[in-house]
Design a protein around this motif. Structure first.
Motif, PDB file in Angstrom:
ATOM      1  N   LEU A  64       0.870  -1.178   0.000  1.00 32.58           N
ATOM      2  CA  LEU A  64       0.000   0.000   0.000  1.00 32.58           C
ATOM      3  C   LEU A  64       0.907   1.229   0.000  1.00 32.58           C
ATOM      4  O   LEU A  64       1.305   1.704   1.061  1.00 32.58           O
ATOM      5  CB  LEU A  64      -0.898   0.014   1.243  1.00 32.58           C
ATOM      6  N   PRO A  65       1.292   1.755  -1.153  1.00 37.18           N
ATOM      7  CA  PRO A  65       2.244   2.874  -1.189  1.00 37.18           C
ATOM      8  C   PRO A  65       1.824   4.071  -0.345  1.00 37.18           C
ATOM      9  O   PRO A  65       2.679   4.834   0.118  1.00 37.18           O
ATOM     10  CB  PRO A  65       2.303   3.226  -2.682  1.00 37.18           C
ATOM     11  N   SER A  66       0.511   4.247  -0.127  1.00 38.47           N
ATOM     12  CA  SER A  66       0.048   5.365   0.703  1.00 38.47           C
ATOM     13  C   SER A  66      -0.181   4.940   2.158  1.00 38.47           C
ATOM     14  O   SER A  66      -0.846   5.667   2.907  1.00 38.47           O
ATOM     15  CB  SER A  66      -1.256   5.940   0.131  1.00 38.47           C
ATOM     16  N   PHE A  67       0.374   3.804   2.548  1.00 40.16           N
ATOM     17  CA  PHE A  67       0.120   3.240   3.883  1.00 40.16           C
ATOM     18  C   PHE A  67       0.366   4.252   4.996  1.00 40.16           C
ATOM     19  O   PHE A  67       1.378   4.948   5.021  1.00 40.16           O
ATOM     20  CB  PHE A  67       1.019   2.022   4.103  1.00 40.16           C
ATOM     21  N   ARG A  68      -0.588   4.301   5.939  1.00 40.20           N
ATOM     22  CA  ARG A  68      -0.482   5.178   7.112  1.00 40.20           C
ATOM     23  C   ARG A  68      -0.428   4.310   8.368  1.00 40.20           C
ATOM     24  O   ARG A  68      -1.357   3.522   8.636  1.00 40.20           O
ATOM     25  CB  ARG A  68      -1.674   6.131   7.157  1.00 40.20           C
ATOM     26  N   PRO A  69       0.644   4.411   9.152  1.00 39.02           N
ATOM     27  CA  PRO A  69       0.813   3.546  10.324  1.00 39.02           C
ATOM     28  C   PRO A  69      -0.351   3.594  11.303  1.00 39.02           C
ATOM     29  O   PRO A  69      -0.637   2.603  11.977  1.00 39.02           O
ATOM     30  CB  PRO A  69       2.104   4.064  10.964  1.00 39.02           C
ATOM     31  N   GLU A  70      -1.050   4.720  11.394  1.00 35.12           N
ATOM     32  CA  GLU A  70      -2.169   4.802  12.341  1.00 35.12           C
ATOM     33  C   GLU A  70      -3.296   3.848  11.963  1.00 35.12           C
ATOM     34  O   GLU A  70      -4.088   3.439  12.825  1.00 35.12           O
ATOM     35  CB  GLU A  70      -2.696   6.241  12.451  1.00 35.12           C
ATOM     36  N   HIS A  71      -3.372   3.464  10.694  1.00 30.86           N
ATOM     37  CA  HIS A  71      -4.396   2.490  10.286  1.00 30.86           C
ATOM     38  C   HIS A  71      -4.076   1.109  10.856  1.00 30.86           C
ATOM     39  O   HIS A  71      -4.984   0.372  11.261  1.00 30.86           O
ATOM     40  CB  HIS A  71      -4.493   2.437   8.764  1.00 30.86           C
TER      41      HIS A  71
END
Length: 411
Positions: A64-71
């Motif tokens: 997921l290139p737009s991955f956000r750790p908070e997810h």
């Protein structure tokens, strides 16, 4: 006798990459997208090294290139759809897979193991930790009292005399305590029933054959095409009682199909399987429906976790060089393989300079047979700058050896 389905090695590679969510158009990051990725690959290995970023974050970012750790944090600590446990290593796993992981919890440690004997001799410490966590948890290791120890843990490594640490690990593998939250590397421990969802804990333990059937199907589906040894070494590594008999039954019931792999007309050794649910995807790949992607992989990525399989299927002979003296390293301390479509192009050894906001590239090494030219330079630079952007780095600086044609596009 029905002839075996024959699969070209190139198509098998593409199937493996597709099953690992490393091809096709990637969705935007969201808790549901992250959960979907973890369901596909089944576990995400934990590791404390953070020279670039923590490995589980890199594994998810590759998909997921737009991955956000908070997810990911939301899935772990709010929704509790994921938890930390042992898969092929200490990993993030799915709460829905608790019935599978419960096999390890109820059978570990094996009879006569050193760890089991040490824990038995320190039963007062075990009871004390369970009592403290139950009464005051969640607690950090430093919050726990180790005075009840009767026999110190002996080791030639860093765990020597770390009695509380080792007993908590013992209770973790047994499923008595779980990580309730964490801040960086520091963990808070609590009773498992206060961490896992009630629906995960409900129900009776599965029989051994059912554990193996479920885990083997999930392992095979994460691999795409695999031998029994590959299945055994993936997901719940080595925890597949009666695997060969289970695979035979799955083949008779047509849940899995026995196939042959060929490379340039030569049959690859071993008994190979593919899951029936993945046959439509395989057939699309064989018809040329394939959307490649380029990304840098963590050294602990699921695609390359099994080093022998990586060498056989991808020609990637990967070894970590963390403990190799710097002067003797070929690829670098934290060399990240660059996956370009269905081949590996190079290994990049990066490190994030957090103070200066720069991604340092210490070494770039082409894979054997790869030509360093302008086309490959653009591919490499795109992947490195994409990683830098995700990390929040404003610049990329090449600090060590790299093919001359690759240096300018990187810097």
């Amino acid at each position: 006798m029905t002839a075996l389905r024959t699969i070209d090695l190139g198509d098998a590679r593409r199937l493996a990459i597709a099953k690992q969510r490393l091809s096709g158009r990637a969705p935007r990051s969201s808790p549901s997208a992250v959960l979907d990725v973890v369901r596909a690959i089944r576990c995400v290995q934990l590791d404390p090294i953070s020279v670039v970023a923590r490995s589980p974050l890199l594994v998810l970012r590759s998909r997921l290139p737009s991955f956000r750790p908070e997810h990911l944090d939301r899935l772990l600590w709010t929704y509790r759809t994921l938890f930390e446990y042992w898969a092929h290593a200490a990993s993030i796993v799915l709460s829905e897979d608790y019935p599978i992981h419960r096999y390890q919890m109820r059978t570990w440690p094996r009879a006569g193991s050193r760890f089991g004997e040490w824990a038995a001799s320190n039963d007062a410490l075990r009871r004390s930790i369970l009592r403290e966590v139950g009464r005051r948890g969640p607690l950090r290791l430093r919050d726990l009292d180790g005075n009840a120890v009767s026999e110190a843990w002996v080791s030639t490594g860093w765990t020597r005399d770390r009695n509380v640490d080792q007993m908590v690990r013992f209770l973790w593998v047994q499923g008595k305590v779980m990580v309730s939250r964490r801040r960086g590397l520091e963990k808070w421990w609590d009773r498992a029933e206060r961490v896992l969802p009630a629906e995960a804990l409900a129900g009776r333990p599965l029989r051994d054959a059912e554990v193996t059937r479920r885990a083997a199907e999930l392992s095979l589906r994460g691999l795409g095409v695999a031998t029994p040894a590959h299945i055994k070494g993936h997901f719940t590594m080595d925890l597949y009682p009666g695997l060969l008999a289970v695979l035979e039954r799955l083949q008779r019931s047509k849940v899995v199909e026995h196939v042959e792999l060929v490379d340039d007309g030569t049959r690859l050794p071993g008994t190979w399987y593919v899951h029936r649910d993945d046959l439509p995807l395989l057939e699309r790949i064989q018809r040329g429906r394939w959307e490649p992607r380029t990304t840098l992989l963590s050294p602990f990525d699921n695609l390359i976790h099994d080093r022998k399989r990586s060498a056989l299927m991808f020609g990637l002979d990967y070894r970590m060089e963390i403990y190799v003296p710097k002067a003797n390293r070929r690829y670098g301390y934290y060399a990240m393989p660059l996956l370009d479509g269905d081949r590996f192009l190079a290994r990049v050894d990066p490190a994030l300079d957090r103070e200066r906001g720069r991604l340092l590239v210490h070494t770039v090494t082409p894979e054997d047979g790869v030509r360093a030219d302008r086309a490959s330079a653009a591919t490499l630079a795109g992947a490195v700058h994409e990683l830098a952007g995700w990390l929040g780095a404003e610049d990329v600086e090449v600090t060590g050896p790299a093919p001359s044609v690759w240096r300018r596009p990187l810097g």
